[in-house]
Design an enzyme around this catalytic site. Structure first.
Site, mmCIF file in Angstrom:
data_model
loop_
_atom_site.group_PDB
_atom_site.id
_atom_site.type_symbol
_atom_site.label_atom_id
_atom_site.label_comp_id
_atom_site.label_asym_id
_atom_site.label_seq_id
_atom_site.Cartn_x
_atom_site.Cartn_y
_atom_site.Cartn_z
ATOM 1 N N HIS A 1 -9.305 -8.153 0.790
ATOM 2 C CA HIS A 1 -8.742 -8.089 -0.562
ATOM 3 C C HIS A 1 -7.969 -9.356 -0.922
ATOM 4 O O HIS A 1 -7.299 -9.405 -1.947
ATOM 5 C CB HIS A 1 -7.838 -6.863 -0.693
ATOM 6 C CG HIS A 1 -8.597 -5.575 -0.678
ATOM 7 N ND1 HIS A 1 -9.524 -5.276 -1.645
ATOM 8 C CD2 HIS A 1 -8.593 -4.534 0.191
ATOM 9 C CE1 HIS A 1 -10.060 -4.089 -1.374
ATOM 10 N NE2 HIS A 1 -9.524 -3.624 -0.262
ATOM 11 N N TYR B 1 -2.124 -2.770 -1.761
ATOM 12 C CA TYR B 1 -2.764 -2.033 -0.672
ATOM 13 C C TYR B 1 -1.756 -1.544 0.354
ATOM 14 O O TYR B 1 -1.989 -0.545 1.021
ATOM 15 C CB TYR B 1 -3.884 -2.877 -0.039
ATOM 16 C CG TYR B 1 -5.145 -2.724 -0.848
ATOM 17 C CD1 TYR B 1 -5.928 -1.574 -0.715
ATOM 18 C CD2 TYR B 1 -5.512 -3.652 -1.813
ATOM 19 C CE1 TYR B 1 -7.049 -1.374 -1.497
ATOM 20 C CE2 TYR B 1 -6.634 -3.455 -2.599
ATOM 21 C CZ TYR B 1 -7.400 -2.317 -2.439
ATOM 22 O OH TYR B 1 -8.505 -2.109 -3.213
#
Lengths: 750, 750
Positions: free
Chosen positions: B431, B274
């Site tokens: 996440h 990410y």
């Protein structure tokens, strides 16, 4: 006597002397190097890059070995173990050191060989049979007489190279105490190993022949060429695979071993993995015979089958040079193996100077340090190399080429060649698999539909000493381990070798004339008595498909009602299925025997209407399988690995179509390789199947018609005649009131 | 007024004008290209190879797109579907076409952008929310407002490039009907998306900011930089992962999003996958701000964390540039992604001209077509590139760098680098995985012990529209999916996000000063309340080992008796085990929840004495795991894939050590990567473990002593202090009557 007559007589006389000399001359070296060859090589050192590079790397390897010192341990281990690997290394090093001695003319190499030979000579006379007892023909240095033969084939060459370096008395010592006893041990003392038609026997024959040539021992050479007259093998005696050791009237020896396993096309009945293994003794002995016994014209024997077989073997590879793992074959073996380096070079020099072989040699990036390797390296330097083109081709099996065969279709895909290999051959000897009408499919060097290969980790000691694992018999050889029909959960011929060995499938047609519609088709009537199977495999190239797609049609006609299973073994992960399926909470094996006990059933479903479609994902590629199924067909997802207490099997997935209570039936399946996913851009393109509908629109005993509709709405109809493969025949069928006519066995109508 | 004073005033005045100009000037382009940059690029066309190559390939791509015609479909699909991929392609193409217009000065590129913009402008005013409803913040062009933000970030650049090509009235139309409404939609209408600390919000902020800069709309720029004052988010409101949308007093906007997720070391708490995704908006906006608002000194913000984070991100890759898949991360993503091409170039130009970045750019073999890309290509042409050296390094996590972190050990192996990545970080946002003290191990680019990554096939529509699969939550995030301790078949914090988000592990020590003995060690006290875990991971390089081997020590201290499982997930096939194990005839899942329901138990055994040793084979390599176990430990072989009705999981194998009814205990394991098997020569070397015995020879609350005996009989003792990591402390323990003394927390005594 006129002049002509006089010269003629002189010539005859000279010729006689020449031939006599060839036969009796004791020039050394004479096996793979000749005195003339050595002179030419020496004169060109430093001028032929590929040869010089191989020479330099060999020299550095052998120099390191010499520094390391000689080790000749008491034999103890199976393959993979120390003593096995050391003795194996020894014969390879001796052979290379011998060549270096000839080429570089440095004594240290001869001395190294001599010293090692005398260590063997010292050990041999009192050496018992190898302590490991698993082999039917135990060796002395190794657990198998086979490996002892390997040793002698290589060592004979080393001996040839240093022959003139040794004194007469040294030679006598070696020959009396080591070489002749070993040659006799391999042959006279091991007739079941030596006097058969088998790749093992070829090694034995050649071992005896090679040392016989160096020693100029005509008896040994005769024994090599024609076998032993008396071998004590009883009529009807079988080996541990259940095959007859010797058929009545069977010849033995080298020539018989050239006769038997090769078809006239040069296909070796055991398959490419073993052909590769056998290639070395065949070629090295042929080369040695050509150099010492040109009268035998060995390379012309059986229409030049030895040279032909090398070309055939090169064609039995994927685009990366890896052999198709037909029958027992370990995946990954390729034309980069030392046997193929040797054979490619030899085939160039002793064949018709096929310049395509030069490009293979370039890829191998090494040559043998002998006359042939020199010729190849020189020709490459002269810029003679051309591409080795692999074409779609069918190879016959059987001594006379009448026992079915293997068909290879090659079709250019969007990025890689799509290659299909169909097997409709004879049993293939003791290494054969019960896989009638099976096939495998490649995209470049990647397996799309795989042949499992063998259940063995060659030379990895942890896995059963590197030998065949029991799962080779219980899984890898069984029919269910292959992409072909299994009837009633049994195997072809009930996996009985003796029965299977009597039969073969039959080619129906092979046609690759149209690159956009290539077809191989074959029939099998004996594998499941009372059931006839006829398979058609086509690679079809159409504009709106990214790659040629496979059309797979199997027609089955039986006297009885049966269960038919058609598995497809793939790699990767299921992406989607267009039918409902259940995955069990508890996994059970799919069956109890004939290989079924090794399959986990990981899912099952059915498709009430039309086509079953399954897509999977592997190597960033999508593959979609579309099959025209009936609502009663079971669609089964499997994974290999049940009843595998030692984790000997790879856990590869399969998809199976099962028809129960079927008598006459069809399996019709299309397979597309499409799309690409880039994990860096995270973009996938063409990730869906392009086939909307696959229908059987016509079927009777004679014809089948398959309609293929694409997502874009394009229609094509594939028509095939099962009973007349003649190119000139005309056929008509009426479908939905429309008459379709075509010439030849098949057509694709757009 | 003296002269100096006068000049000083003039200077101040000029400075003011300059600053004012910088702030208000409406030069175009000004985001990633500047008028000065364009002039320099145009003057050097054809002279800077890497720039010219990128330009040529971009030109050919855009020319093809122009030929293909513009498509602006009515939004309909999820990612992977046609409309999604088309709109995504559109913004990428517009941005590139804009750059081409500036660089090549050819009207067709401006025209292409203009026409496409007006198609969007025509569609937008009446466009409803995207019909797909799965997102918490639906977009208009795409199913997520996130993707609409992507669109605006890229399109703003295209608009900037053709700004001067458009008439005032055209600009007004676009701004009134498309850009401002879209910017307001992303922000004002989607506060839960826009006004958070989240990578989604960063995209939103930057989208609004970029278009604000082009439009010279100070309100939008303010909203981008500092968020919205009023967002209507209620206190305590949570997202669908259970996390607070906004902590009390939380700031929002771009700068807040720079503050929060990055540690002072530049580690991005969500993990590298990410960070890569977020890198683009961070860098592109920073670059645009630096060009238009140098007064903000954005690259100096938080001690230059943006530039630092790019270097950190590059270090979070294996030797092939692939990101370690910490937390949710799709494997295969690498520094070859377009975000990293952009960021590497930007970091070179706007940072300290780190020449190591140039070698990464060379590998990427493309640059961005802007000022930064030009600078990089030019520097490469001038031969300035140097290797980018990745070192062993520990990165802190948390805004202040006090929330644990990630430690990377890199040690030179015989052929490839051995890389170990230990995670002892904070939760990592939505996440994050529940994987405290987990690690993964690489040999070069090959995973030896793997982190599963995520359960998702990004953009592959067949798999849940390319979105997160439910198995991401039920498997991939769970503790059992990682190479770390699981207590009582639960997950860290019982997989409760809100709880996990409050805690982090703590680094105990990181020491890579001695390349032959590199260590990372960390502690975790909150993941399983009442239980303290302390893990030590060492890469030890010794002469008689082919590669550095891993020593893995886990000390567990608990208030209660528990079951502890330690799984190791590998790739490949088991070659051998030195203990008896049973393989079940029927496979059952290992458990019922917390990820255990996804593991098949494929074998179980125990080792009554000493060490359990398991070897496997993958990629022609052997890996051996040796663990000091007790006779009561269960040794379990697993395979991922149970309860997976859609075949969403990879079926990878695992080996697990289970201790039951244990309170305080140790797991001590060594792992060797050794040997090689060549399928062409069929020779395996060094195929056996070199560790004969691994013993705990000392243990108390403070110290552990591990004795390692090799097959050759060499002994070494590893000593470690669990309670004092000070480098200057001295320690003593007595083992078998012998006193061992050492300085610092650890030592290896030979």
């Amino acid at each position: 006597m006129n002049k002509i007559s006089f010269y003629s007589k002189v010539c005859s006389c000279l010729l006689f002397i020449l031939i006599f000399q060839c036969y009796t001359a004791q020039e050394h070296p004479s096996l793979i190097l000749t005195t003339k060859g050595v002179a030419e090589i020496r004169a060109n050192l430093g001028r032929i890059p590929l040869f010089d590079e191989t020479l330099a790397s060999t020299k550095s390897q052998i120099d390191a070995e010499i520094l390391n010192g000689i080790e000749v341990p008491i034999p103890k281990d199976y393959s993979g173990g120390y003593t096995h690997e050391r003795h194996k290394k020894n014969f390879l090093m001796m052979q290379k050191a011998g060549l270096l001695y000839q080429i570089l003319n440095e004594e240290k190499y001869a001395k190294y060989v001599k010293e090692m030979l005398f260590q063997y000579e010292k050990m041999y006379p009192t050496l018992p049979l190898h302590p490991q007892t698993r082999s039917y023909a135990r060796g002395k240095f190794f657990w198998q007489a086979l490996n002892d033969s390997n040793w002698l084939v290589y060592t004979a060459q080393a001996y040839d190279c240093i022959y003139n370096y040794l004194t007469v008395s040294e030679r006598k010592t070696l020959e009396s105490n080591l070489f002749r006893p070993l040659a006799d041990f391999i042959s006279l003392e091991n007739p079941k190993f030596y006097n058969r038609i088998h790749n093992h026997s070829t090694w034995g024959n050649v071992a005896v022949g090679m040392i016989g040539l160096v020693m100029n021992d005509k008896k040994l050479v005769e024994r090599a060429l024609y076998g032993m007259k008396k071998d004590g093998i009883k009529e009807g005696e079988k080996d541990n695979d259940g095959g007859l050791l010797k058929k009545p009237g069977q010849k033995a020896g080298f020539f018989a071993n050239v006769d038997e396993p090769f078809s006239p096309d040069g296909y070796f009945t055991e398959g490419p993995y073993y052909q590769r293994y056998a290639m070395y003794p065949y070629m090295v002995f042929a080369e040695a015979l050509q150099n010492t016994r040109p009268d035998l014209k060995v390379f012309e024997y059986k229409n030049g089958v030895l040279l032909k077989s090398l070309i055939t073997l090169l064609n039995l590879t994927d685009t990366e040079g890896k052999f198709f793992p037909l029958n027992d074959g370990q995946k990954g073996m390729s034309y980069y193996s030392r046997e193929l380096v040797f054979s490619v070079d030899a085939a160039y020099l002793f064949g018709e100077k096929n310049t395509g072989l030069l490009s293979i040699a370039e890829k191998q990036s090494e040559v043998t340090l002998d006359n042939a390797g020199f010729a190849v390296a020189k020709a490459i330097q002269e810029g003679k190399a051309t591409s080795f083109i692999k074409k779609s081709v069918a190879y016959s099996d059987g001594i006379k080429g009448d026992q079915g065969g293997v068909g290879i279709l090659r079709s250019k895909g969007s990025t890689e060649e799509i290659t299909l290999v169909m097997k409709y051959a004879a049993q293939g000897g003791s290494h054969g698999h019960y896989d009638k009408l099976s096939f495998s499919l490649y995209e470049g060097g990647n397996e799309i539909l795989q042949d499992y290969g063998l259940a063995r980790f060659v030379n990895i000691q942890q896995k059963g000493g590197g030998n065949y694992l029991k799962e080779n018999k219980t899984w890898a050889k069984q029919t269910i381990a292959h992409n072909t029909i299994v009837q009633n959960e049994s195997s072809n011929f009930e996996a009985d070798y003796e029965t299977g060995d009597q039969f073969h499938s039959d080619k129906y047609l092979f046609d690759a004339n149209n690159p956009n519609l290539q077809i191989v088709s074959a029939k099998e009537s004996n594998a499941f008595p009372g059931t006839e199977m006829h398979r058609v495999l086509a690679l079809i190239k159409e504009d709106d498909f990214e790659n040629p797609f496979l059309l797979d049609i199997i027609k089955i006609k039986s006297k009885t009602s049966n269960q038919y299973d058609l598995p497809y073994y793939y790699f990767g992960q299921i992406m989607s299925a267009n039918f409902k399926y259940e995955t069990p909470n508890i996994l059970s094996p799919l069956g109890t025997k004939n290989g079924y006990e090794h399959l986990w059933k990981i899912g099952e479903g059915s498709q009430p209407e039309g086509n079953a479609k399954v897509s999977w994902f592997n190597n960033d590629r999508f593959i979609s399988l579309t099959s025209a199924v009936s609502k009663d067909d079971q669609l089964i997802f499997t994974k290999i690995g049940a009843n595998d207490p030692d984790f000997n099997l790879r856990n590869d997935p399969g998809f199976m179509i099962r028809k129960t209570n079927a008598k006459d039936t069809y399996f019709v399946t299309a397979l597309e390789i499409h799309g690409h996913y880039n994990p860096v851009t995270e973009i996938g393109n063409n990730t869906f199947s392009n086939i909307k509908k696959l229908d059987i629109v016509y079927q009777d005993d004679q014809y089948i018609g398959i309609k293929i509709m694409t997502v874009g709405g394009d229609l094509s109809i594939f028509l095939f005649s099962f009973q007349d493969a003649d190119k000139n025949s005309t056929h008509n069928v009426s479908i939905d009131g429309k008459i379709y006519s075509w010439n030849g066995a098949f057509t694709l109508i757009k």
